[in-house]
Scaffold this motif. Sequence first.
Motif, mmCIF file in Angstrom:
data_model
loop_
_atom_site.group_PDB
_atom_site.id
_atom_site.type_symbol
_atom_site.label_atom_id
_atom_site.label_comp_id
_atom_site.label_asym_id
_atom_site.label_seq_id
_atom_site.Cartn_x
_atom_site.Cartn_y
_atom_site.Cartn_z
ATOM 1 N N GLU A 277 33.551 41.871 31.291
ATOM 2 C CA GLU A 277 35.064 42.223 31.687
ATOM 3 C C GLU A 277 35.582 43.026 32.258
ATOM 4 O O GLU A 277 34.277 43.739 32.436
ATOM 5 C CB GLU A 277 35.391 42.826 29.620
ATOM 6 N N HIS A 278 36.499 42.976 33.482
ATOM 7 C CA HIS A 278 37.029 44.109 34.529
ATOM 8 C C HIS A 278 38.096 42.703 34.895
ATOM 9 O O HIS A 278 38.873 41.847 34.354
ATOM 10 C CB HIS A 278 35.941 43.567 34.985
ATOM 11 N N HIS A 279 38.613 43.878 36.100
ATOM 12 C CA HIS A 279 40.468 43.181 36.825
ATOM 13 C C HIS A 279 40.209 42.656 38.063
ATOM 14 O O HIS A 279 38.723 42.865 37.599
ATOM 15 C CB HIS A 279 41.043 43.917 36.215
ATOM 16 N N HIS A 280 41.308 42.134 38.424
ATOM 17 C CA HIS A 280 40.908 42.276 40.121
ATOM 18 C C HIS A 280 42.058 42.569 40.566
ATOM 19 O O HIS A 280 43.364 42.883 40.273
ATOM 20 C CB HIS A 280 41.247 40.738 40.538
ATOM 21 N N ASP B 74 36.822 43.180 42.853
ATOM 22 C CA ASP B 74 36.810 43.710 40.993
ATOM 23 C C ASP B 74 37.519 45.231 40.875
ATOM 24 O O ASP B 74 37.537 46.207 41.754
ATOM 25 C CB ASP B 74 35.246 43.498 40.984
ATOM 26 N N ALA C 16 37.024 47.559 33.696
ATOM 27 C CA ALA C 16 37.612 47.311 33.110
ATOM 28 C C ALA C 16 37.979 48.109 32.162
ATOM 29 O O ALA C 16 39.576 48.742 32.002
ATOM 30 C CB ALA C 16 37.213 46.473 32.245
ATOM 31 N N VAL D 173 41.952 49.827 34.228
ATOM 32 C CA VAL D 173 42.811 49.309 33.475
ATOM 33 C C VAL D 173 43.250 50.240 31.790
ATOM 34 O O VAL D 173 42.628 49.737 31.099
ATOM 35 C CB VAL D 173 43.339 48.139 33.305
ATOM 36 N N ASP E 208 43.768 39.571 31.556
ATOM 37 C CA ASP E 208 42.876 39.344 32.586
ATOM 38 C C ASP E 208 44.055 39.918 33.483
ATOM 39 O O ASP E 208 45.660 39.185 33.258
ATOM 40 C CB ASP E 208 42.615 38.160 33.041
ATOM 41 N N VAL E 209 44.144 40.544 33.916
ATOM 42 C CA VAL E 209 44.771 41.811 34.883
ATOM 43 C C VAL E 209 44.787 41.709 36.010
ATOM 44 O O VAL E 209 43.954 42.210 36.926
ATOM 45 C CB VAL E 209 45.013 42.919 34.894
ATOM 46 N N VAL E 210 45.438 41.305 37.342
ATOM 47 C CA VAL E 210 45.698 41.015 38.398
ATOM 48 C C VAL E 210 46.603 41.572 39.598
ATOM 49 O O VAL E 210 47.926 41.757 39.013
ATOM 50 C CB VAL E 210 45.973 39.438 38.726
#
Length: 144
Positions: free
Chosen positions: A96-99, A110, A113, A116, A134-136
């Motif tokens: 789990e992570h965002h970008h 990256d 997680a 955010v 998913d947050v970009v």
Amino acid sequence: MMKDRAECGSNGRVLEMLRFAGLKPTRQRLALGELLFAGEDRHVSCESLFEEARASGAELSLATVYNTLHQFRHAGLLREVHLDAERRWFDTNVGEHHHFYVEETGALMDIPADSVAITALPAPPRGFAIEGVDVVVRVRAKGL
């Protein structure tokens, strides 16, 4: 009789990853796995991995790279990141992570997680369940 490098994978790591994921360790999967999983987590497009594979001497078609990336994704070895209808990236970090998305270069970075906070989500439509978020975050170099 000694096995060749393509049959063994680097130190057997890629070979074991493929077998654990239920994928037959073909020459093409081993070659692409060597490029993808040899070091730190990374983000690749089909085209960028194709160029990297060709530069390394692998004889693969773009279609083979595309199909292999999707097979790896279905097996849980990669995560797919959709930026828009035309751009898809594959991420070796499946946790789990965002970008961050760097507008000028097209690079992804990256975001942990826990950096955010999402405090509320809408209820999904009837018959659907939320699979993930998913947050970009699109960024641009200062001064541009």
